[in-house]
Design a protein around this motif. Structure first.
Motif, PDB file in Angstrom:
ATOM      1  N   PRO A   1       0.801  -1.205   0.000  1.00  0.00           N
ATOM      2  CA  PRO A   1       0.000   0.000   0.000  1.00  0.00           C
ATOM      3  C   PRO A   1       0.842   1.267   0.000  1.00  0.00           C
ATOM      4  N   GLY A   6      -0.398   5.218  -0.241  1.00  0.00           N
ATOM      5  CA  GLY A   6      -1.329   5.059   0.866  1.00  0.00           C
ATOM      6  C   GLY A   6      -0.637   5.036   2.215  1.00  0.00           C
ATOM      7  N   GLY A   8      -0.825   7.177   4.705  1.00  0.00           N
ATOM      8  CA  GLY A   8      -1.773   7.482   5.780  1.00  0.00           C
ATOM      9  C   GLY A   8      -2.660   6.298   6.106  1.00  0.00           C
ATOM     10  N   GLN A   9      -3.087   5.603   5.074  1.00  0.00           N
ATOM     11  CA  GLN A   9      -3.929   4.429   5.282  1.00  0.00           C
ATOM     12  C   GLN A   9      -3.145   3.319   5.980  1.00  0.00           C
ATOM     13  N   ALA A  10      -1.894   3.134   5.601  1.00  0.00           N
ATOM     14  CA  ALA A  10      -1.061   2.124   6.248  1.00  0.00           C
ATOM     15  C   ALA A  10      -0.804   2.484   7.710  1.00  0.00           C
ATOM     16  N   ALA A  12      -2.768   4.353   9.660  1.00  0.00           N
ATOM     17  CA  ALA A  12      -4.023   4.164  10.387  1.00  0.00           C
ATOM     18  C   ALA A  12      -4.298   2.681  10.626  1.00  0.00           C
ATOM     19  N   GLY A  13      -3.996   1.853   9.645  1.00  0.00           N
ATOM     20  CA  GLY A  13      -4.178   0.415   9.811  1.00  0.00           C
ATOM     21  C   GLY A  13      -3.263  -0.159  10.873  1.00  0.00           C
ATOM     22  N   SER A  16      -4.574   1.041  14.344  1.00  0.00           N
ATOM     23  CA  SER A  16      -5.799   0.342  14.734  1.00  0.00           C
ATOM     24  C   SER A  16      -5.529  -1.136  15.022  1.00  0.00           C
ATOM     25  N   SER A  17      -4.635  -1.758  14.266  1.00  0.00           N
ATOM     26  CA  SER A  17      -4.276  -3.150  14.542  1.00  0.00           C
ATOM     27  C   SER A  17      -3.600  -3.276  15.899  1.00  0.00           C
TER      28      SER A  17
END
Length: 64
Positions: A1, A6, A8-10, A12-13, A16-17
């Motif tokens: 990603p 991505g 920011g998405q990585a 955030a993931g 959260s994980s």
């Protein structure tokens, strides 16, 4: 990603994980201390949850 932009998405993931694994660890620890779960199962629950989460993510990213 991250190669597709991505970051920011990585991030955030990952956060959260980590939070989910922390919560599983805390809940399993409390269940183990109270006797609701066997101590061995309570000790291995966070590791098993992490492995299942990683496997699900790997399969999702590889197969689409």
């Amino acid at each position: 990603p991250a190669r597709r932009g991505g970051v920011g998405q990585a991030l955030a993931g990952g956060v959260s994980s980590g939070f989910v694994l922390f919560m599983v660890s805390q809940v399993a620890g409390q269940f183990g201390k109270s006797g609701a779960l066997p101590v061995g199962l309570a000790a291995w629950a966070p590791a098993a949850a992490g492995m299942m989460l990683a496997l699900a993510l790997l399969l999702h990213l590889e197969d689409g």
